[in-house]
Design a protein around this motif. Sequence first.
Motif, mmCIF file in Angstrom:
data_model
loop_
_atom_site.group_PDB
_atom_site.id
_atom_site.type_symbol
_atom_site.label_atom_id
_atom_site.label_comp_id
_atom_site.label_asym_id
_atom_site.label_seq_id
_atom_site.Cartn_x
_atom_site.Cartn_y
_atom_site.Cartn_z
ATOM 1 N N SER A 175 -5.691 -13.143 3.732
ATOM 2 C CA SER A 175 -4.439 -13.654 3.180
ATOM 3 C C SER A 175 -4.117 -12.968 1.861
ATOM 4 O O SER A 175 -2.968 -12.616 1.579
ATOM 5 N N GLY A 176 -5.139 -12.732 1.038
ATOM 6 C CA GLY A 176 -4.924 -12.022 -0.222
ATOM 7 C C GLY A 176 -4.449 -10.595 0.000
ATOM 8 O O GLY A 176 -3.579 -10.097 -0.729
ATOM 9 N N LEU A 177 -5.006 -9.925 1.021
ATOM 10 C CA LEU A 177 -4.567 -8.563 1.327
ATOM 11 C C LEU A 177 -3.106 -8.540 1.753
ATOM 12 O O LEU A 177 -2.342 -7.646 1.360
ATOM 13 N N MET A 178 -2.698 -9.534 2.537
ATOM 14 C CA MET A 178 -1.309 -9.576 2.977
ATOM 15 C C MET A 178 -0.362 -9.928 1.836
ATOM 16 O O MET A 178 0.776 -9.442 1.784
ATOM 17 N N ARG A 179 -0.808 -10.753 0.898
ATOM 18 C CA ARG A 179 0.024 -11.015 -0.281
ATOM 19 C C ARG A 179 0.212 -9.747 -1.102
ATOM 20 O O ARG A 179 1.305 -9.475 -1.615
ATOM 21 N N GLY A 180 -0.859 -8.961 -1.210
ATOM 22 C CA GLY A 180 -0.738 -7.688 -1.908
ATOM 23 C C GLY A 180 0.204 -6.736 -1.202
ATOM 24 O O GLY A 180 0.977 -6.018 -1.846
ATOM 25 N N PHE A 181 0.156 -6.724 0.121
ATOM 26 C CA PHE A 181 1.075 -5.882 0.890
ATOM 27 C C PHE A 181 2.516 -6.319 0.676
ATOM 28 O O PHE A 181 3.410 -5.483 0.517
ATOM 29 N N HIS A 182 2.739 -7.627 0.661
ATOM 30 C CA HIS A 182 4.102 -8.133 0.460
ATOM 31 C C HIS A 182 4.626 -7.762 -0.929
ATOM 32 O O HIS A 182 5.805 -7.412 -1.077
ATOM 33 N N ARG A 183 3.765 -7.805 -1.936
ATOM 34 C CA ARG A 183 4.200 -7.399 -3.288
ATOM 35 C C ARG A 183 4.550 -5.921 -3.321
ATOM 36 O O ARG A 183 5.493 -5.507 -4.016
ATOM 37 N N ALA A 184 3.792 -5.111 -2.580
ATOM 38 C CA ALA A 184 4.046 -3.669 -2.574
ATOM 39 C C ALA A 184 5.252 -3.308 -1.716
ATOM 40 O O ALA A 184 5.959 -2.336 -2.025
ATOM 41 N N TYR A 185 5.510 -4.074 -0.663
ATOM 42 C CA TYR A 185 6.606 -3.771 0.270
ATOM 43 C C TYR A 185 7.420 -5.044 0.537
ATOM 44 O O TYR A 185 7.412 -5.572 1.652
ATOM 45 N N PRO A 186 8.132 -5.539 -0.458
ATOM 46 C CA PRO A 186 8.888 -6.792 -0.274
ATOM 47 C C PRO A 186 9.993 -6.685 0.759
ATOM 48 O O PRO A 186 10.484 -7.701 1.254
ATOM 49 N N GLU A 187 10.397 -5.460 1.103
ATOM 50 C CA GLU A 187 11.472 -5.289 2.078
ATOM 51 C C GLU A 187 10.998 -5.490 3.520
ATOM 52 O O GLU A 187 11.816 -5.631 4.431
ATOM 53 N N VAL A 188 9.696 -5.520 3.752
ATOM 54 C CA VAL A 188 9.152 -5.713 5.098
ATOM 55 C C VAL A 188 9.117 -7.207 5.413
ATOM 56 O O VAL A 188 8.469 -7.990 4.710
ATOM 57 N N ASP A 189 9.811 -7.615 6.474
ATOM 58 C CA ASP A 189 9.776 -9.010 6.904
ATOM 59 C C ASP A 189 8.421 -9.313 7.540
ATOM 60 O O ASP A 189 7.957 -8.569 8.416
ATOM 61 N N LEU A 190 7.795 -10.399 7.098
ATOM 62 C CA LEU A 190 6.475 -10.768 7.585
ATOM 63 C C LEU A 190 6.508 -12.148 8.236
ATOM 64 O O LEU A 190 7.222 -13.045 7.784
ATOM 65 N N ASP A 191 5.716 -12.293 9.275
ATOM 66 C CA ASP A 191 5.480 -13.585 9.902
ATOM 67 C C ASP A 191 3.967 -13.745 9.952
ATOM 68 O O ASP A 191 3.289 -13.093 10.739
ATOM 69 N N VAL A 192 3.417 -14.582 9.065
ATOM 70 C CA VAL A 192 1.971 -14.721 8.922
ATOM 71 C C VAL A 192 1.503 -15.938 9.716
ATOM 72 O O VAL A 192 2.050 -17.038 9.562
#
Length: 311
Positions: free
Chosen positions: A101-118
């Motif tokens: 979950s922490g890795l995905m939060r880091g990814f979201h901070r780096a690429y906020p334009e990518v829509d995620l469904d966790v």
Amino acid sequence: MDLGAVRTFVAVAEAGQFQKAAADLSITQQAVSKRVAALERELGVRLFTRVPRGAELTIDGRAFLPHARELLRVAERAVTSVRAGRRPLRVDVINSRGAASGLMRGFHRAYPEVDLDVLMLVEIETAVAAVRSGAIDASFRAVAMPGRPLPEDLESVRVVDEPLQLLTGPAHALADVRSVSVAQLAGHRIWMPGLTPGTEWAAYYDDLVAEFGLTVEATGPNFGSDALLDTIADTPGLATFMGEHTRLIWPAGHGLRRIPVTDPAPVYPHSLIWRRDNPHPALATLRAHLAAATAGHDAAGTWRPDWVAPH
């Protein structure tokens, strides 16, 4: 129901004219009339009344309009759900406070334009089946379980080796040490409710116990992290393992201690798995991000089960 006819009906209702709707849809006025007539036959009602200035909805037409709009919205969502690049990237992180979950939060901070469904799937069989079927795009797992090779249509890569820590209450015999070796843990009760047989983490701790002669107990129901933390805080003779990157919050009065485990440091191998032919463009972005953001695999002084392949 013919969605083309429904779309034409909505266009006429919004334009108030068959001719204007035809121009908006880039079809002939005759085609508009035929589609509306076909929809009226299917529904068994009149949808429009011709008036000098165009077309007005009948009572039935006004009743049908919101449902027609919802039909078109549902159709668009259905198409978007399978159109790579337009639908969210669906990723399983197992739980909300772990390393994945922490890795995905880091990814979201780096690429906020990518829509995620966790998502949070528990069983590895469920996660693997979801990746293979396309229900999700990727999952974080320790996938190299003994006797369970990864299916040929899937790929995996280790993304982070997470060191274990010992979690104790303030009255535990090891509460005041700065670090503890694996050998020092022999004879101490380590309580881990929720170690379900057949899961990848149960296989990991089975090997840890066999390698170092530890006492890991999985007795009792798993009432969740809050109940686990309460019990550890109140019971001097109990401790538990948790990952270094696991983020948990407990009351200040608990006085819990997080103690690094060393000599060697047991690490839990988190991997990302995905389907080889998955075309989602954001999946490649995620893999590149994880490759750049994680390191330290197979470092000196660490331990992992033999069934975890070297990085």
